[in-house]
Scaffold this motif. Structure first.
Motif, PDB file in Angstrom:
ATOM      1  N   LEU A 284       0.837  -1.203   0.000  1.00  0.00           N
ATOM      2  CA  LEU A 284       0.000   0.000   0.000  1.00  0.00           C
ATOM      3  C   LEU A 284       0.873   1.255   0.000  1.00  0.00           C
ATOM      4  N   VAL A 285       1.920   1.249   0.821  1.00  0.00           N
ATOM      5  CA  VAL A 285       2.830   2.406   0.864  1.00  0.00           C
ATOM      6  C   VAL A 285       3.532   2.580  -0.480  1.00  0.00           C
ATOM      7  N   TRP A 286       4.008   1.476  -1.073  1.00  0.00           N
ATOM      8  CA  TRP A 286       4.703   1.561  -2.366  1.00  0.00           C
ATOM      9  C   TRP A 286       3.787   2.136  -3.437  1.00  0.00           C
ATOM     10  N   ILE A 287       2.536   1.698  -3.463  1.00  0.00           N
ATOM     11  CA  ILE A 287       1.590   2.187  -4.473  1.00  0.00           C
ATOM     12  C   ILE A 287       1.395   3.688  -4.326  1.00  0.00           C
ATOM     13  N   GLU A 288       1.216   4.161  -3.098  1.00  0.00           N
ATOM     14  CA  GLU A 288       0.972   5.596  -2.921  1.00  0.00           C
ATOM     15  C   GLU A 288       2.223   6.420  -3.215  1.00  0.00           C
ATOM     16  N   LEU A 289       3.395   5.914  -2.841  1.00  0.00           N
ATOM     17  CA  LEU A 289       4.629   6.631  -3.178  1.00  0.00           C
ATOM     18  C   LEU A 289       4.828   6.699  -4.689  1.00  0.00           C
ATOM     19  N   THR A 290       4.502   5.618  -5.377  1.00  0.00           N
ATOM     20  CA  THR A 290       4.608   5.603  -6.841  1.00  0.00           C
ATOM     21  C   THR A 290       3.612   6.570  -7.461  1.00  0.00           C
ATOM     22  N   GLN A 291       2.416   6.639  -6.887  1.00  0.00           N
ATOM     23  CA  GLN A 291       1.423   7.598  -7.368  1.00  0.00           C
ATOM     24  C   GLN A 291       1.901   9.033  -7.150  1.00  0.00           C
ATOM     25  N   ARG A 292       2.497   9.290  -5.999  1.00  0.00           N
ATOM     26  CA  ARG A 292       3.030  10.635  -5.727  1.00  0.00           C
ATOM     27  C   ARG A 292       4.081  11.019  -6.774  1.00  0.00           C
ATOM     28  N   GLU A 293       4.963  10.087  -7.093  1.00  0.00           N
ATOM     29  CA  GLU A 293       6.006  10.368  -8.077  1.00  0.00           C
ATOM     30  C   GLU A 293       5.393  10.611  -9.456  1.00  0.00           C
ATOM     31  N   TYR A 294       4.354   9.875  -9.783  1.00  0.00           N
ATOM     32  CA  TYR A 294       3.655  10.051 -11.056  1.00  0.00           C
ATOM     33  C   TYR A 294       3.033  11.446 -11.130  1.00  0.00           C
ATOM     34  N   HIS A 295       2.387  11.864 -10.063  1.00  0.00           N
ATOM     35  CA  HIS A 295       1.776  13.196 -10.037  1.00  0.00           C
ATOM     36  C   HIS A 295       2.841  14.290 -10.102  1.00  0.00           C
ATOM     37  N   ARG A 296       3.957  14.063  -9.427  1.00  0.00           N
ATOM     38  CA  ARG A 296       5.039  15.052  -9.458  1.00  0.00           C
ATOM     39  C   ARG A 296       5.668  15.116 -10.846  1.00  0.00           C
ATOM     40  N   ALA A 297       5.806  13.965 -11.502  1.00  0.00           N
ATOM     41  CA  ALA A 297       6.434  13.923 -12.827  1.00  0.00           C
ATOM     42  C   ALA A 297       5.652  14.732 -13.843  1.00  0.00           C
ATOM     43  N   PHE A 298       4.326  14.684 -13.758  1.00  0.00           N
ATOM     44  CA  PHE A 298       3.490  15.341 -14.760  1.00  0.00           C
ATOM     45  C   PHE A 298       2.790  16.595 -14.234  1.00  0.00           C
ATOM     46  N   GLY A 299       3.184  17.032 -13.025  1.00  0.00           N
ATOM     47  CA  GLY A 299       2.611  18.252 -12.476  1.00  0.00           C
ATOM     48  C   GLY A 299       1.127  18.163 -12.213  1.00  0.00           C
ATOM     49  N   LEU A 300       0.655  17.008 -11.747  1.00  0.00           N
ATOM     50  CA  LEU A 300      -0.769  16.795 -11.515  1.00  0.00           C
ATOM     51  C   LEU A 300      -1.166  17.222 -10.106  1.00  0.00           C
ATOM     52  N   PRO A 301      -2.425  17.625  -9.913  1.00  0.00           N
ATOM     53  CA  PRO A 301      -2.891  17.951  -8.554  1.00  0.00           C
ATOM     54  C   PRO A 301      -3.063  16.674  -7.738  1.00  0.00           C
ATOM     55  N   ASP A 302      -3.291  16.844  -6.447  1.00  0.00           N
ATOM     56  CA  ASP A 302      -3.538  15.687  -5.596  1.00  0.00           C
ATOM     57  C   ASP A 302      -4.761  14.921  -6.101  1.00  0.00           C
ATOM     58  N   PRO A 303      -4.772  13.603  -5.950  1.00  0.00           N
ATOM     59  CA  PRO A 303      -5.930  12.820  -6.417  1.00  0.00           C
ATOM     60  C   PRO A 303      -7.169  13.141  -5.593  1.00  0.00           C
ATOM     61  N   PRO A 304      -8.350  12.936  -6.156  1.00  0.00           N
ATOM     62  CA  PRO A 304      -9.600  13.252  -5.433  1.00  0.00           C
ATOM     63  C   PRO A 304      -9.704  12.542  -4.089  1.00  0.00           C
ATOM     64  N   GLU A 305      -9.199  11.313  -4.028  1.00  0.00           N
ATOM     65  CA  GLU A 305      -9.306  10.553  -2.779  1.00  0.00           C
ATOM     66  C   GLU A 305      -8.271  10.976  -1.747  1.00  0.00           C
ATOM     67  N   GLY A 306      -7.300  11.802  -2.163  1.00  0.00           N
ATOM     68  CA  GLY A 306      -6.256  12.262  -1.254  1.00  0.00           C
ATOM     69  C   GLY A 306      -5.184  11.207  -1.024  1.00  0.00           C
ATOM     70  N   TRP A 307      -4.376  11.460  -0.007  1.00  0.00           N
ATOM     71  CA  TRP A 307      -3.284  10.550   0.343  1.00  0.00           C
ATOM     72  C   TRP A 307      -3.625   9.866   1.664  1.00  0.00           C
ATOM     73  N   PHE A 308      -3.453   8.562   1.715  1.00  0.00           N
ATOM     74  CA  PHE A 308      -3.852   7.803   2.892  1.00  0.00           C
ATOM     75  C   PHE A 308      -2.700   7.531   3.853  1.00  0.00           C
TER      76      PHE A 308
END
Length: 311
Positions: A284-308
């Motif tokens: 679960l931690v790896w998935i969210e860290l990977t998602q954070r890096e994906y959002h940072r790479a493409f300059g995306l806003p936080d996901p609607p569900e937020g960070w858990f």
């Protein structure tokens, strides 16, 4: 025949059946630019300092292979191709090459966003070592041409082995200089745009539980890069055998491999609730860290569900 009835061994067997073993599988994930994102921007590549046999084809390779795909595209121009080239010549450090100051001034006049300056560093190893292990070392510096100039730098070191490991298609390039130059250009774009890197994740390998054989078949498909097939297999197992947590865990990783991080986190959190093992929590931690890096790479806003789990 002697049958072992030890409660301790029985507990170990049940634990293994529930949690299974782990299997390392490669996965490709997006990472953010290592210096700064220049996606959607106009760059000028200054004359690269160093041996012309390397610097000239490297500069040409950078211009020719600049990313053009959505989310990574940028425009790159050689300093010598600027419309203000004649102005550069008037203040050149030599009669043949424009100075960095002149290049930056002309690029700013032409309304470019950045200047990328580089230098091929000398290989100071003994000749006996260099002969059998050719390498290319570069130092890059990126300068923003806005009112508040910000500069970032990054070294790059490429040898044949590391280049082929990152870019397997280069194994078919016979000319060693061409191989190193091509790898250097690709590594340079990793500094400026989102890039894909190879990671490794741990799939669960269940035994003795319903659907275990099918889960393992899905693992083999994922190991061979057939994530879509693996995802379908694990999804069918979860539908038929809701207690098969290994399939649920692996299904979460398949969703992450497809960049569907919202689904991946939903499945991973469900796996943690049903079986709060260290493996499931780490996933679960790896998935969210990977998602954070994906959002940072493409300059995306936080996901609607937020960070858990990562604040």
């Amino acid at each position: 025949m002697t049958v072992c009835r030890s409660p301790a061994l029985l507990f170990v067997f049940v634990a293994l059946a529930l949690s299974g073993c782990r299997m390392g599988v490669p996965i490709h994930v997006w990472q953010a630019p290592e210096i700064e994102s220049t996606v959607g921007k106009d760059l000028v590549v200054a004359e690269i300092a160093g041996p012309k046999a390397i610097t000239k084809p490297l500069q040409e390779k950078l211009v020719a292979t600049a990313p053009k795909d959505s989310g990574r595209a940028m425009k790159i121009t050689r300093a010598g191709d600027l419309k203000a080239h004649q102005t550069i010549r008037l203040v050149s450090a030599t009669s043949e090459e424009p100075s960095d100051i002149a290049t930056m001034s002309a690029a700013k006049q032409a309304e470019y966003d950045y200047v990328l300056r580089g230098e091929v560093l000398a290989d100071r190893r003994p000749e006996s070592i260099k002969a059998g292990d050719k390498r290319l070392t570069l130092s890059w510096r990126l300068t923003e041409l806005g009112d508040d100039q910000s500069t970032g730098g990054q070294p790059i070191l490429i040898d044949r082995e590391s280049a082929i490991e990152r870019y397997p298609d280069l194994a078919f390039v016979a000319d060693e200089d061409e191989l190193l130059i091509t790898a250097a250009a690709r590594d340079t774009f990793r500094l400026l745009a989102p890039s894909i890197q190879r990671d490794e994740i741990a799939l669960a390998i269940p035994y003795a539980m319903p659907g275990s054989r099918a889960v393992r078949a899905g693992n083999i498909a994922a190991l061979n890069g057939r994530w879509g097939e693996a995802q379908q297999i694990w999804s069918e197992v979860v539908d038929k055998h809701p207690t098969q947590i290994a399939a649920l865990h692996n299904l979460a990783l398949a969703a992450a491999a497809a960049q569907d991080f919202t689904t991946a986190k939903t499945l991973a959190r469900k796996a943690v609730r049903r079986q709060p093992t260290l493996r499931n929590k780490k996933t679960l931690v790896w998935i969210e860290l990977t998602q954070r890096e994906y959002h940072r790479a493409f300059g995306l806003p936080d996901p609607p569900e937020g960070w858990f789990v990562t604040q």
